[in-house]
Design an enzyme around this catalytic site. Structure first.
Site, mmCIF file in Angstrom:
data_model
loop_
_atom_site.group_PDB
_atom_site.id
_atom_site.type_symbol
_atom_site.label_atom_id
_atom_site.label_comp_id
_atom_site.label_asym_id
_atom_site.label_seq_id
_atom_site.Cartn_x
_atom_site.Cartn_y
_atom_site.Cartn_z
ATOM 1 N N TYR A 7 3.413 15.886 15.125
ATOM 2 C CA TYR A 7 3.985 14.740 13.961
ATOM 3 C C TYR A 7 5.895 15.272 14.081
ATOM 4 O O TYR A 7 6.742 14.119 15.913
ATOM 5 C CB TYR A 7 4.206 15.480 12.735
ATOM 6 C CG TYR A 7 4.399 14.077 11.561
ATOM 7 C CD1 TYR A 7 3.779 13.236 11.288
ATOM 8 C CD2 TYR A 7 5.903 14.302 11.602
ATOM 9 C CE1 TYR A 7 4.373 12.204 10.701
ATOM 10 C CE2 TYR A 7 6.313 13.302 10.843
ATOM 11 C CZ TYR A 7 5.513 11.999 10.697
ATOM 12 O OH TYR A 7 6.069 10.294 10.374
ATOM 13 N N THR A 52 0.884 -1.328 -0.392
ATOM 14 C CA THR A 52 0.074 0.172 0.042
ATOM 15 C C THR A 52 0.813 1.422 0.052
ATOM 16 O O THR A 52 1.789 1.292 0.298
ATOM 17 C CB THR A 52 -0.959 0.166 1.328
ATOM 18 O OG1 THR A 52 -0.557 0.003 2.333
ATOM 19 C CG2 THR A 52 -1.857 -0.797 0.754
HETATM 20 P P1 NAD Z 1 1.448 2.697 4.301
HETATM 21 O O1 NAD Z 1 0.394 2.610 6.047
HETATM 22 O O2 NAD Z 1 0.228 2.786 3.611
HETATM 23 O O3 NAD Z 1 2.095 1.000 4.256
HETATM 24 C C1 NAD Z 1 2.853 -0.133 5.234
HETATM 25 C C2 NAD Z 1 2.781 -0.559 4.731
HETATM 26 O O4 NAD Z 1 3.785 -1.536 5.116
HETATM 27 C C3 NAD Z 1 1.553 -1.906 4.232
HETATM 28 O O5 NAD Z 1 2.345 -2.713 2.711
HETATM 29 C C4 NAD Z 1 2.166 -2.936 4.864
HETATM 30 O O6 NAD Z 1 1.622 -3.671 4.420
HETATM 31 C C5 NAD Z 1 3.491 -2.771 5.682
HETATM 32 N N1 NAD Z 1 3.221 -3.107 7.019
HETATM 33 C C6 NAD Z 1 3.155 -2.602 8.067
HETATM 34 N N2 NAD Z 1 3.612 -3.341 8.961
HETATM 35 C C7 NAD Z 1 4.688 -4.883 8.626
HETATM 36 C C8 NAD Z 1 5.125 -5.946 9.361
HETATM 37 N N3 NAD Z 1 4.804 -6.236 10.056
HETATM 38 N N4 NAD Z 1 5.623 -6.687 8.720
HETATM 39 C C9 NAD Z 1 5.108 -6.435 7.063
HETATM 40 N N5 NAD Z 1 4.992 -5.320 6.235
HETATM 41 C C10 NAD Z 1 4.164 -4.429 7.522
HETATM 42 O O7 NAD Z 1 2.443 3.755 4.760
HETATM 43 P P2 NAD Z 1 2.596 5.154 3.955
HETATM 44 O O8 NAD Z 1 1.943 5.683 4.227
HETATM 45 O O9 NAD Z 1 3.472 4.082 3.438
HETATM 46 O O10 NAD Z 1 3.922 5.364 5.021
HETATM 47 C C11 NAD Z 1 5.350 4.349 4.360
HETATM 48 C C12 NAD Z 1 5.950 5.206 4.783
HETATM 49 O O11 NAD Z 1 6.100 6.457 4.509
HETATM 50 C C13 NAD Z 1 6.844 5.497 6.347
HETATM 51 O O12 NAD Z 1 7.351 5.250 6.255
HETATM 52 C C14 NAD Z 1 5.569 6.669 6.622
HETATM 53 O O13 NAD Z 1 6.006 7.465 7.499
HETATM 54 C C15 NAD Z 1 6.547 7.163 5.176
HETATM 55 N N6 NAD Z 1 5.663 8.714 5.065
HETATM 56 C C16 NAD Z 1 4.026 8.942 4.642
HETATM 57 C C17 NAD Z 1 3.971 10.395 4.544
HETATM 58 C C18 NAD Z 1 2.394 10.438 4.666
HETATM 59 O O14 NAD Z 1 1.585 11.202 4.370
HETATM 60 N N7 NAD Z 1 1.168 9.098 3.828
HETATM 61 C C19 NAD Z 1 4.924 11.197 3.620
HETATM 62 C C20 NAD Z 1 5.671 10.815 3.783
HETATM 63 C C21 NAD Z 1 5.906 10.205 4.555
HETATM 64 NA NA NA Z 2 3.966 1.599 2.028
#
Ligand code: NAD
Ligand code: NA
Length: 399
Positions: free
Chosen positions: A236, A51
């Site tokens: 944050y 995701t």
């Molecule tokens: P998301 O929730 O969409 O994706 C998380 C992913 O991690 C998924 O594929 C899920 O299956 C996997 N996952 C979670 N726990 C797991 C485990 N124990 N074992 C295996 N897989 C696991 O999150 P996202 O928003 O895409 O976040 C990804 C990164 O990007 C994070 O570090 C987040 O802080 C960073 N980020 C997010 C944003 C935002 O606005 N969403 C902005 C900047 C940075």
């Molecule tokens: Na992700």
């Protein structure tokens, strides 16, 4: 079966496989429309691939650079009257499309924090790919069981030092209200949050991959971070999650040392605030995102996860001259358009004016909601939700 969204707070309990497939296809089309990424990665491991930013990273590597991909995630297939998770359907869709395009794609479903999943992943790389030249670390999780101590750490989203009061929105109802979030009181909350969302697990992955000899010469690794505007600093960047992000960013130096003899490089990319399952759980942030989307869409600078990651690969990680542009703290910045002065000034102004009454007019709350449902395969254009969904969707490489 006809599948409808069922929400509880910021969680959607159902997911639509056909909508997920269409959403993945849309991302693939975007990446293809941008053309091939020159000197892009060829063999890629994405940790957190199902995701959000991780899924977009996998799609960009595969369809922008013809890369073979191994994806690791933690998702559930459908079982006895229960839908599978969105990430399961996304991964089924991704593998289907990748295989049809003649691309190698296999996935591992399990706890990426565990030694066992690391071992399984290494065995798969050894058997099928030999080595990888890019490792994307994109996990977002509320808890982690530490593989060495067995301790189960839970992260918290809290300010540090003093309570924080600001506006927030319930994006389902559109009600804007003040919320006060109490500061951390339990002294374990900060180290627990760092244990879950900091850099230690990324380091463990890279150490294990290196020790197994599955990292190619010149390997790159990237993890994702966030900074955002001052108005969200207390919850944050200066809050518990910010401590974890500081730790993640500091891990870059450690990994650069580890990868030196492989001519490898490690990066943190600071990404834009976007609607994902993780960000919808943070108070205040959804209202900020709704205003940000309104301003950036009007300026024509709005991006989703796929636009962000395509730009990260094409204009940062794999540039023509091989140089990776960094900020003064050594980080990649693809949040540059979000943080532009004119964008932030407009968001600030709108922030002060926002009320329940004017929300739909001055913010893009409608866009927020639609993207939220899109994450689960709902409200995707072109899908007939009155039709029976294709329920029994499998990720081909997972038995
Ligand atoms: P998301 O929730 O969409 O994706 C998380 C992913 O991690 C998924 O594929 C899920 O299956 C996997 N996952 C979670 N726990 C797991 C485990 N124990 N074992 C295996 N897989 C696991 O999150 P996202 O928003 O895409 O976040 C990804 C990164 O990007 C994070 O570090 C987040 O802080 C960073 N980020 C997010 C944003 C935002 O606005 N969403 C902005 C900047 C940075
Ligand atoms: Na992700």
């Amino acid at each position: 079966m006809i599948i409808q969204p069922r929400t509880r707070g910021f969680i959607c309990l159902t997911a639509h496989p056909d909508g997920a497939l269409q959403a993945v296809k849309n991302q693939i089309e975007y990446v293809k429309s941008k053309g091939a990424i020159k000197n892009g990665p060829k063999k890629v491991l994405v940790i957190g691939a199902s995701t959000g930013f991780g899924l977009s990273s996998r799609i960009t590597a595969a369809f922008g650079s013809d890369a073979a991909t191994v994806g690791v995630f933690f998702e559930k297939p459908a079982s006895e009257g229960k839908m599978g998770t969105a990430g399961w359907y996304n991964s089924a869709a991704f593998e289907k499309e990748a295989h049809e395009a003649g691309l190698y794609a296999k996935s591992i479903n399990g706890d990426a924090f565990s030694d066992d999943i690391k071992k399984q992943t290494i065995e798969l790389i050894k058997k099928d790919l030999g080595q990888v030249d890019l490792v994307v670390y994109s996990l977002a999780s509320p808890r982690r069981t530490h593989p060495k101590t067995g301790v189960a750490h839970s992260s918290v989203l809290k300010p540090i030092g003093q309570a924080y009061t600001n506006k927030t929105v319930d994006f389902h109802t559109g009600v804007v209200s003040d919320v006060t979030i109490a500061p951390v009181e339990n002294e374990e909350d900060i180290p627990n949050t760092v244990a879950v969302m900091g850099g230690e697990d990324w380091k463990f992955w890279m150490e294990d991959l290196k020790a197994a000899g599955v990292l190619a010469d010149g390997v790159q690794t990237v993890a994702y971070s966030y900074i955002g505007p001052e108005l969200t600093f207390p919850i944050y960047r200066n809050g518990t999650i910010g401590q974890a992000k500081n730790d993640l960013e500091a891990t870059v130096t450690v990994l650069n040392d580890l990868l030196k003899d492989l001519n490898g490089k490690s990066y943190v990319s600071v990404n834009k605030a976007l609607v994902t399952q993780s960000s919808s759980a943070i108070p205040v942030v959804p209202l900020y995102i709704s205003l940000l989307y309104k301003v950036m869409k009007a300026k024509g600078t709005h991006e989703g996860t796929i636009e962000q990651i395509q730009r990260l690969f094409a204009d940062r990680l794999y540039t023509e001259n091989g140089e990776v542009p960094l900020d003064e703290a050594g980080r990649i910045r693809v949040d540059d358009w979000e943080m532009a002065d004119d964008v932030q000034a407009e968001v600030d102004k709108l922030w002060k004016e926002t009320t329940t009454e004017n929300l739909s007019e001055i913010s893009d709350i409608a866009g927020y909601r639609k993207e939220f449902f899109n994450l689960f395969g709902f409200e995707v254009d072109g899908i007939d939700y009155e039709k029976d969904a294709n329920e029994n969707v499998q990720v081909p490489s997972i038995e």
